[in-house]
Scaffold this motif. Structure first.
Motif, PDB file in Angstrom:
ATOM      1  N   ASN A 127       0.795  -1.135   0.010  1.00  0.00           N
ATOM      2  CA  ASN A 127       0.088  -0.060   0.062  1.00  0.00           C
ATOM      3  C   ASN A 127       0.690   1.299  -0.039  1.00  0.00           C
ATOM      4  O   ASN A 127       0.786   2.249   0.888  1.00  0.00           O
ATOM      5  CB  ASN A 127      -0.867  -0.071   1.143  1.00  0.00           C
ATOM      6  N   SER A 139       2.023   4.951  -0.864  1.00  0.00           N
ATOM      7  CA  SER A 139       1.274   6.274  -0.890  1.00  0.00           C
ATOM      8  C   SER A 139       1.882   6.691  -2.482  1.00  0.00           C
ATOM      9  O   SER A 139       2.866   6.332  -2.740  1.00  0.00           O
ATOM     10  CB  SER A 139       1.636   7.091   0.089  1.00  0.00           C
ATOM     11  N   PHE A 140       1.194   7.798  -2.839  1.00  0.00           N
ATOM     12  CA  PHE A 140       1.629   8.252  -4.256  1.00  0.00           C
ATOM     13  C   PHE A 140       3.032   8.976  -3.896  1.00  0.00           C
ATOM     14  O   PHE A 140       3.847   8.844  -4.794  1.00  0.00           O
ATOM     15  CB  PHE A 140       0.771   9.198  -5.085  1.00  0.00           C
ATOM     16  N   GLU A 167       5.229   8.032  -1.923  1.00  0.00           N
ATOM     17  CA  GLU A 167       6.277   6.951  -1.835  1.00  0.00           C
ATOM     18  C   GLU A 167       6.593   6.296  -3.324  1.00  0.00           C
ATOM     19  O   GLU A 167       7.590   5.962  -3.587  1.00  0.00           O
ATOM     20  CB  GLU A 167       5.686   5.955  -0.803  1.00  0.00           C
ATOM     21  N   PHE A 200      -4.972  -1.389   5.664  1.00  0.00           N
ATOM     22  CA  PHE A 200      -3.670  -0.516   5.626  1.00  0.00           C
ATOM     23  C   PHE A 200      -2.619  -0.922   6.654  1.00  0.00           C
ATOM     24  O   PHE A 200      -1.391  -0.478   6.846  1.00  0.00           O
ATOM     25  CB  PHE A 200      -3.641   0.919   5.447  1.00  0.00           C
TER      26      PHE A 200
END
Length: 598
Positions: free
Chosen positions: A135, A137-138, A140, A291
């Motif tokens: 998962n 994040s954008f 990352e 998450f």
């Protein structure tokens, strides 16, 4: 001496011949080796060469959708991005440089990354992606993507991620998915590190149906590890969709009625066994588990006084209080052949030896028969009739009525409740069964514990002429595993009439439920948690410390436009059944009527 005759150097001539022979031998060896590699083993090494520049990787299958009875989406999938590492492309066998870089770039704990890496090594082949972080994040994702040229061993893996609508209201129905543990991986060879599986609720019960089957694709890789061609060799098989019997609008409505309180409500169709609403309050956010729940958040849930992680409908076990008088009435009529017209005088208390057992109505009810005892919930009547019963005979009747055993609903971790016996008492306390315990049991106190779902299934049997069905959450399942209550039709009709009169009679304990256009039958219950001090008995519910307040029950059935419903409500520490659960049940029937009238 002939000076013109050439001088022969036998040593040099011999060396030349040896050199020529050696050259011929080397050429011969290379020729044989070339023949061996190109002709004899040509096909084998061609395949091996191809294998060195191709990889077979798994393609994730989307998990099946979960929808309500009106095809409204409850659980679905969205794309998620995970970071994986391919070990054979690392600069060293333990991928030290890559792991160090990931830890710094994503601010991940290096120890945790190494633990995932070395655990995954045991299960993932060197040329397969080993999931290190899920998962992303954008931000990352952008950091990783911009540096992939430096680290050919790192790969971004796209996979379906679970998403829940109405996560709080449906938390105890749907359950959640989470990362497969080491134990899960050991028990299921089809799982890989980084896979998600159902951990509770419908997600767990129907894991095999919802999960689907992974596919395979072939990747062709260049010298620096870049994919220049890929082809699908086995299609992934998506998980199957599930349609639930749950009415989403009703579920949401009830959840908001219970907001800020600890309680449970179940609404079902007695003629099919299908559950329309199953609400346990408070709920929790299912999406947090996808998450990964932080330790602090997990501990806060565990310490919460209202226990949000517990499904109170199937896991909460409570004394049934006066709701149990419905079972006792059936026992009196069907096993003891009691005359329902026989009257008992209630003065407000009942003496047994040196002990005094009180009725909830301090001034007493006067002369009462069985129907009036149910309608006005007279305790003394049940003390008197239950004093001489055999607890083991009663247990047999109680179990046959669906208590002290599982309902077999399609949800994990259901509890069976409890009902005592003489043998249990001897083993547990090393003493025999006492008559005073009969009195407590007769009004649903003492050692008896039930779940709200057990009560709902029992009331459904009363409404449905003695036939009960397995409570079902699947729309396609109806009338599963029929059983018959140990009640005669005459006794069932008697109890139904008494429940209706409990609502319609001005002295009935459930009279607050009376609603124009709906036939409602009910039984209230006030289940004592602890024995209150004498000075606390006259206090209002709000004046008593929360943990000492009684649990509030309302078990009911309703008929709206010839359609039958069962509604059971349990409010933890809600006080009296009529005031603690009654208003909630009434609002539910009003809502159902409005929905039926549309």
């Amino acid at each position: 001496m002939n000076l013109l005759k050439p001088k022969i150097n036998w040593e040099a001539d011999y060396s030349s011949k040896i050199l020529v022979l050696l050259v011929f031998f080397v050429v011969f060896v290379f020729g044989v080796r070339l023949w061996f590699l190109q002709i004899l083993k040509g096909e084998y090494f061609a395949k091996k060469s191809l294998d060195n520049r191709t990889r077979i990787v798994k393609v994730y299958a989307p998990r099946g959708l979960i929808l309500d009875r009106e095809k409204k989406l409850l659980a679905f999938n969205e794309p998620a991005y995970d970071l994986a590492i391919i070990r054979e492309d690392c600069k060293d066998k333990d991928c030290k440089e890559e792991l160090d870089s990931i830890s710094i770039l994503l601010k991940k704990d290096l120890t945790e990354l190494k633990e995932k890496f070395f655990t995954g090594k045991k299960r993932v082949k060197v040329f397969e992606p080993l999931i290190l972080s899920t998962n992303l994040s954008f931000p990352e994702l952008a950091k990783i993507e911009s540096r992939l040229y430096k680290w050919p061993a790192l790969k971004i893996v796209v996979r379906p991620r679970r998403k829940y609508n109405y996560a709080y209201a449906l938390s105890h129905v749907l359950g959640y998915v989470s990362l497969a543990s080491e134990e899960d991986l050991s028990n299921d060879l089809n799982l890989d590190p980084g896979d998600y599986i159902g951990k509770s609720g419908i997600e767990k019960s129907y894991e095999d149906i919802l999960r689907g089957k992974k596919g395979k694709k072939k990747l062709e890789i260049d010298a620096v590890g870049r994919v220049f061609k890929e082809s699908l060799i086995e299609l992934p098989q998506p998980g199957k969709d599930l349609f639930l019997s749950i009415d989403l609008e009703l579920q949401n409505y009830i959840y908001h009625l219970l907001e800020g309180k600890a309680g449970a409500v179940v609404v079902l169709e007695p003629e099919t066994g299908q559950i329309l609403a199953l609400v346990s309050s408070p709920g929790y956010d299912l999406n947090r588990f996808v998450f990964g729940v932080k330790e602090k958040e997990w501990k806060s849930w565990l310490k919460h006084p209202f226990h949000p992680l517990q499904n109170k409908v199937i896991q909460g076990t409570y004394p049934p209080g006066s709701v149990f008088k419905l079972v006792m009435a059936g026992f009196f009529l069907n096993r003891l052949s009691l005359d329902p017209l026989e009257s008992v005088f209630c003065s407000g208390d009942y003496k047994l030896g040196l002990r005094v057992f009180r009725c909830w109505r301090k001034e007493g009810h006067g002369w009462v028969n069985l129907k009036r005892a149910l309608v006005e919930s007279c305790d003394v009547y049940f003390y008197k009739q239950g004093e001489g019963l055999d607890i083991d005979e009663l247990k047999s009747f109680v179990v046959a009525s669906g208590f002290s055993r599982l309902t077999l609903i399609d949800l994990p971790y259901e509890k069976a409740g409890f009902f005592p016996s003489k043998e249990w008492k001897r083993k547990r306390f090393r003493e025999g069964w006492q008559k005073g315990e009969n009195l407590n049991i007769s009004i649903g106190q003492g050692y008896v514990l039930v779940t709200p779902l057990q009560v709902a299934k029992f009331v459904a049997g009363i409404v449905n002429n003695g036939i009960t069905y397995k409570p079902s959450l699947l729309l396609k399942e109806k009338k599963m595993f029929p059983e018959t209550l140990p009640f005669s039709q005459k006794s069932l009709e008697f109890i139904r009439r008494a429940m209706i009169e409990t609502v319609e009679n001005d002295r009935g304990t459930a009279r607050s439920l009376k609603e124009r256009g709906i036939v409602i039958g009910a039984k209230t219950g006030t289940a004592q948690v602890v024995k209150l001090k004498e000075e606390d008995l006259e206090k209002e519910v709000e004046e008593i410390p929360y943990k000492y307040r009684d649990h509030a029950w309302m078990a009911s059935f309703g008929v709206i436009n010839q359609k039958k419903y069962v509604v059971v409500c349990l409010m933890e520490h809600g006080g009296h059944g009529a005031s603690g659960s009654g208003p909630i049940v009434k609002k539910i029937y009003t809502y159902l009527k409005q929905k039926n009238d549309r």
